[in-house]
Design an enzyme around this catalytic site. Structure first.
Site, PDB file in Angstrom:
ATOM      1  N   CYS A  99      62.944  33.507  47.699  1.00 34.48           N
ATOM      2  CA  CYS A  99      63.555  32.891  48.608  1.00 34.48           C
ATOM      3  C   CYS A  99      64.720  33.447  49.105  1.00 34.48           C
ATOM      4  O   CYS A  99      65.734  33.896  48.266  1.00 34.48           O
ATOM      5  CB  CYS A  99      63.939  31.309  48.048  1.00 34.48           C
ATOM      6  SG  CYS A  99      65.359  30.395  48.600  1.00 34.48           S
ATOM      7  N   CYS A 102      68.127  32.244  48.236  1.00 36.84           N
ATOM      8  CA  CYS A 102      68.649  32.364  46.985  1.00 36.84           C
ATOM      9  C   CYS A 102      68.874  33.956  46.770  1.00 36.84           C
ATOM     10  O   CYS A 102      70.154  34.294  45.933  1.00 36.84           O
ATOM     11  CB  CYS A 102      67.450  32.253  45.862  1.00 36.84           C
ATOM     12  SG  CYS A 102      66.914  30.672  45.875  1.00 36.84           S
ATOM     13  N   ARG A 397      58.584  39.891  47.494  1.00 36.81           N
ATOM     14  CA  ARG A 397      57.467  39.865  47.742  1.00 36.81           C
ATOM     15  C   ARG A 397      56.634  38.650  47.032  1.00 36.81           C
ATOM     16  O   ARG A 397      57.306  37.573  46.966  1.00 36.81           O
ATOM     17  CB  ARG A 397      56.470  41.137  47.693  1.00 36.81           C
ATOM     18  CG  ARG A 397      57.105  42.294  48.342  1.00 36.81           C
ATOM     19  CD  ARG A 397      56.787  43.422  48.608  1.00 36.81           C
ATOM     20  NE  ARG A 397      55.635  43.166  49.617  1.00 36.81           N
ATOM     21  CZ  ARG A 397      54.366  43.796  49.773  1.00 36.81           C
ATOM     22  NH1 ARG A 397      53.811  44.438  48.675  1.00 36.81           N
ATOM     23  NH2 ARG A 397      53.521  43.370  50.769  1.00 36.81           N
ATOM     24  N   HIS A 408      45.977  34.494  56.664  1.00 42.51           N
ATOM     25  CA  HIS A 408      45.189  35.141  57.476  1.00 42.51           C
ATOM     26  C   HIS A 408      43.708  35.323  57.242  1.00 42.51           C
ATOM     27  O   HIS A 408      42.851  35.304  58.067  1.00 42.51           O
ATOM     28  CB  HIS A 408      46.070  36.816  57.549  1.00 42.51           C
ATOM     29  CG  HIS A 408      47.307  36.806  58.014  1.00 42.51           C
ATOM     30  ND1 HIS A 408      47.393  36.552  59.470  1.00 42.51           N
ATOM     31  CD2 HIS A 408      48.482  37.133  57.607  1.00 42.51           C
ATOM     32  CE1 HIS A 408      48.783  36.652  59.757  1.00 42.51           C
ATOM     33  NE2 HIS A 408      49.402  37.102  58.335  1.00 42.51           N
ATOM     34  N   GLU A 443      63.775  26.356  54.079  1.00 35.28           N
ATOM     35  CA  GLU A 443      64.150  26.971  55.447  1.00 35.28           C
ATOM     36  C   GLU A 443      62.989  27.729  55.985  1.00 35.28           C
ATOM     37  O   GLU A 443      62.832  27.789  57.202  1.00 35.28           O
ATOM     38  CB  GLU A 443      65.411  27.828  55.214  1.00 35.28           C
ATOM     39  CG  GLU A 443      66.608  27.305  54.769  1.00 35.28           C
ATOM     40  CD  GLU A 443      66.698  26.733  53.663  1.00 35.28           C
ATOM     41  OE1 GLU A 443      65.668  26.776  52.639  1.00 35.28           O
ATOM     42  OE2 GLU A 443      67.674  25.789  53.048  1.00 35.28           O
ATOM     43  N   TRP A 470      48.799  36.149  63.547  1.00 38.63           N
ATOM     44  CA  TRP A 470      49.494  37.285  63.555  1.00 38.63           C
ATOM     45  C   TRP A 470      50.510  37.659  64.071  1.00 38.63           C
ATOM     46  O   TRP A 470      51.682  38.079  63.773  1.00 38.63           O
ATOM     47  CB  TRP A 470      48.147  38.452  64.075  1.00 38.63           C
ATOM     48  CG  TRP A 470      48.664  39.757  64.379  1.00 38.63           C
ATOM     49  CD1 TRP A 470      49.074  40.602  63.799  1.00 38.63           C
ATOM     50  CD2 TRP A 470      49.172  40.053  65.970  1.00 38.63           C
ATOM     51  NE1 TRP A 470      49.637  41.844  64.510  1.00 38.63           N
ATOM     52  CE2 TRP A 470      49.471  41.449  65.851  1.00 38.63           C
ATOM     53  CE3 TRP A 470      48.909  39.496  67.128  1.00 38.63           C
ATOM     54  CZ2 TRP A 470      49.914  42.016  66.909  1.00 38.63           C
ATOM     55  CZ3 TRP A 470      49.237  40.123  68.229  1.00 38.63           C
ATOM     56  CH2 TRP A 470      49.609  41.378  68.287  1.00 38.63           C
ATOM     57  N   SER A 471      50.568  36.912  65.390  1.00 44.52           N
ATOM     58  CA  SER A 471      51.777  37.134  66.264  1.00 44.52           C
ATOM     59  C   SER A 471      53.027  36.379  65.547  1.00 44.52           C
ATOM     60  O   SER A 471      54.275  36.935  65.558  1.00 44.52           O
ATOM     61  CB  SER A 471      51.680  36.964  67.684  1.00 44.52           C
ATOM     62  OG  SER A 471      51.424  35.415  67.690  1.00 44.52           O
ATOM     63  N   VAL A 476      58.192  36.524  62.361  1.00 43.97           N
ATOM     64  CA  VAL A 476      58.969  36.273  61.269  1.00 43.97           C
ATOM     65  C   VAL A 476      59.478  37.727  60.542  1.00 43.97           C
ATOM     66  O   VAL A 476      60.771  37.991  60.072  1.00 43.97           O
ATOM     67  CB  VAL A 476      58.275  35.802  60.115  1.00 43.97           C
ATOM     68  CG1 VAL A 476      58.851  35.400  58.780  1.00 43.97           C
ATOM     69  CG2 VAL A 476      57.912  34.249  60.539  1.00 43.97           C
TER      70      VAL A 476
END
Ligand SMILES: Cc1cc2nc3c(=O)[nH]c(=O)nc-3n(C[C@H](O)[C@H](O)[C@H](O)COP(=O)(O)OP(=O)(O)OC[C@H]3O[C@@H](n4cnc5c(N)ncnc54)[C@H](O)[C@@H]3O)c2cc1C
Length: 656
Positions: A99, A102, A397, A408, A443, A470-471, A476
């Site tokens: 996060c 954090c 990750r 996806h 968030e 995807w876009s 992000v």
């Protein structure tokens, strides 16, 4: 005459709310079993506590912290023995390692740990992976009760602010404090405290409660705080400036302590003041990163486990929107997740169960029974094993990576099985609902909701849905590139980069632009079931021996289409072998995938009905022979026909 209190006595405060007032997520999670990583006991996303220790040496890396930090790492299974049953009070921070908020908070926490190292030992400070925000809580020894609050997470916040915030939050609890919580509440009367057990010193600090914590692990001294509003005491000791501190000796004398910065130093050097002891627990936790350029079943199954058994489990009762979101989420999983048979069985069973639930509220305990009923339901790994989503550090990750990958994959699966779908927004809607209702990073959920509200309803087809996700994911990525949440070994790129898909990138008027048709083709290949690597999947042993294992013997097949198994199946054993031989980090992805895809399609329904395992060469030879024999027959037919015509048409000689 003024008495004094022993430190032990003063360390028995009295006002924390009962544990059920603790946010349910934390409670649930703290009691769930610790996830494991590929055979290790500890996992970056396990529920962990890092407890602040006085003289920690060589702590292994854990989440956001490194061995050099003055923190001790705890696992969930040591939580009870170490914290809940401890005779000390613990100040614990809950967090999710991945996060971003954090991560931002970690330097402040680390600095605080260093600052109070050796001082706040009677207050345990910890970090836990499942809170998604840096939650702090103080847990009082011997009494099941806690104070919970969100600390300031602004990276610019000073550790003084954090100290103050901890103290302020502790002070706000009016109920009686359980034993071993630090006596931070301001004192009204000193006499009552001091009469009984006299040791040597009582310090009265008007403000500056950090000293109380700094002195917590010292015995034969007690620190009390008096607010300037306590006029009687202020008057009695002749206090004119704030903050001030006084040393009160049990013989009734008292004197002012001159400089605030010397308080702790001064107090510790007083005769008879000694330091207490503290236990600490360490747990190693690290696994090297693998490859991120492939899709791994281990990541996907871990995402399912984490989503259903950890994220959803944060809510002891699901109601309203959450019930709907869970049903939609599981429905698309059951329909499109190209899992191994036992996982598909699991998803189908959970989906069936959820469909049959008519009540508007579902206690998680009821759902949990379904999720764990292996006999009836099938299997879903009980652990998380990040492979393609493994970060170079435990806090990078992991779950969010696997969640993106999962969605996806689902959007792409929806493009492959259009006739099963209920509309272009089916998968995106389920994702939106899940993220809104359950994704622990609030968030992130807000940002995602912003994007969804802006344009999701403009999606007109399942192809557009795959491209939309995807876009938005790339948006992000762009927003997070270069921030602390970025794993330096896996930079946040606009994806897919040219190395993965050259045709996806084109240049128009000297500007790099996406070729969306090529991107869609790439997405369909990359997130194709045939590209899901089975390496590192859990339960292989269980599969081979367990009730569902029979279905994964070498000769068996794994259907790619969940709701309609009669279509498009491929040979599990063959694919497994092929993927194993191909190894990790394949660069010729698209070519290989197209080949596999073609292979799969060629082995589709009618072909499999023959029940024989023709190779592609067999098929080619068959077709060539068929063609040649047809040509041959055609040639013969033409020849004889022409000959007949020729005979018929030949002028006959007039008979005599
Ligand atoms: C819905 C959602 C919203 C989030 N919002 C935030 C946020 O606001 N703030 C924050 O700090 N973190 C957020 N996160 C987490 C963040 O996006 C990453 O998931 C996390 O930082 C881990 O990054 P990663 O390097 O593993 O790659 P990820 O971005 O998680 O990507 C995982 C994998 O997907 C593939 N991939 C990458 N880009 C694309 C793409 N455009 N299309 C298809 N596949 C792609 C790659 O193979 C990559 O390895 C969010 C996560 C989710 C699921």
């Amino acid at each position: 005459m003024l008495g004094v209190l022993t430190a032990q006595h003063l360390a028995l405060p009295q006002a924390l709310p009962p544990l059920h007032s603790f946010p349910p997520p934390l409670l649930n999670l703290s009691l769930s079993p610790p996830p494991r990583m590929a055979g290790r006991r500890c996992h970056p996303h396990a529920l962990l506590l890092l407890l602040l220790a006085a003289t920690l040496a060589g702590a292994p890396p854990g989440g956001l912290y490194s061995p050099g930090d003055p923190l001790v790492l705890l696992q969930v299974d040591t939580l009870e023995s170490s914290v809940l049953n401890s005779s000390s009070a613990w100040l614990v921070e809950f967090y999710a390692s991945w996060c971003g908020h954090c991560v931002h908070f970690a330097p402040t926490w680390r600095a605080l740990a260093a600052d109070i190292q050796g001082d706040w030992d009677r207050v345990g400070m910890g970090h836990c992976y499942l809170g998604y925000r840096p939650w702090l809580f103080v847990h009082g020894a011997l009494v099941v009760s806690s104070v919970c609050f969100v600390p300031p997470t602004d990276p610019g916040d000073s550790i003084q602010n954090l100290r103050q915030s901890i103290i302020t939050n502790l002070e706000m609890h009016k109920e009686s404090w359980p034993p071993a919580c630090p006596p931070l509440e301001p004192a009204r009367l000193l006499e009552g405290d001091i009469i009984a057990e006299c040791v040597c010193v009582h310090v009265c600090v008007l403000r500056g409660p950090g000293v109380t914590l700094d002195m917590l692990q010292y015995e034969n001294i007690a620190v009390r705080r008096v607010l300037s509003s306590e006029e009687e005491l202020v008057k009695k000791y002749g206090v004119t400036a704030f903050p001030s501190s006084f040393l009160l000796i049990n013989n009734g004398t008292f004197s002012r302590i001159p400089a605030r910065s010397f308080y702790t130093h001064f107090l510790r050097r007083l005769p008879g003041v000694t330091r207490g002891r503290l236990s600490r627990l360490l747990t190693p936790c690290f696994s090297p990163p693998l490859s991120s350029s492939n899709v791994y079943m281990a990541d996907l199954e871990s995402a399912l486990h984490y989503a259903l058994r950890v994220e959803v489990a944060r809510f002891s009762v699901l109601t309203g929107e959450r019930v709907r979101a869970l049903k939609d989420f599981v429905a698309v999983l059951a329909k499109y997740f190209p899992g191994r048979p036992f996982v598909r069985n699991f998803l189908h069973s959970v989906d069936r169960w959820l469909r049959n639930v008519r009540e508007s509220r579902i206690p998680y305990s009821a759902l949990e029974l379904v999720l764990t009923n292996r006999k009836e339901v099938g299997l879903l790994s009980n652990n998380v094993t990040w492979v393609g989503c493994q970060g170079s550090e435990p806090h990078f990750r992991g779950y969010p990576c696997s969640l993106w990958t999962l969605f996806h994959l689902l959007t792409v699966q929806a493009t492959r099985h259009r006739r099963l779908g209920t509309g272009p927004l089916e998968v995106l809607g389920a994702m939106r609902g899940y993220i809104q209702s359950f994704f622990g990073c609030r968030e992130c959920a807000q940002h995602f909701e912003g994007m969804a509200a802006e344009s999701m309803d403009k999606v007109r087809s399942v192809d557009e849905a795959a491209l939309w996700l995807w876009s938005r994911h790339n948006r992000v990525n762009a927003r997070l590139a270069g921030t602390e949440t970025e794993d330096p070994q896996f930079p946040k790129l606009q994806w897919p980069p040219p190395e993965l898909c050259r045709p996806c990138h084109s240049v128009v008027k000297r500007r790099q632009v996406w070729d969306e048709a090529a991107v869609l083709q790439f997405l369909k290949a990359y997130f194709s079931p045939i590209n899901i690597f089975l390496n590192y999947t859990e339960q292989r042993r269980e599969l081979e021996s367990g009730p569902w294992g029979r279905r994964l013997s070498k000769r068996d097949t794994i259907p790619l289409l969940l709701a309609d198994d009669s279509h498009q199946a491929f040979d599990y054993a063959a694919v497994w072998e092929r993927l194993r031989r191909r190894g990790l980090g394949s660069k010729q992805l698209i070519g290989a995938l197209e080949e596999d895809e073609g292979d799969t399609l060629r082995r589709s329904h009618w072909f499999r009905m023959l029940g024989v395992g023709f190779s592609r060469l067999d098929v080619s030879l068959c077709i060539i022979l068929y063609f040649l024999s047809s040509m041959c027959l055609l040639g013969m037919y033409t020849f004889f026909r022409m000959r007949t015509r020729h005979r018929k048409g030949r002028p006959s000689f007039p008979t005599a």
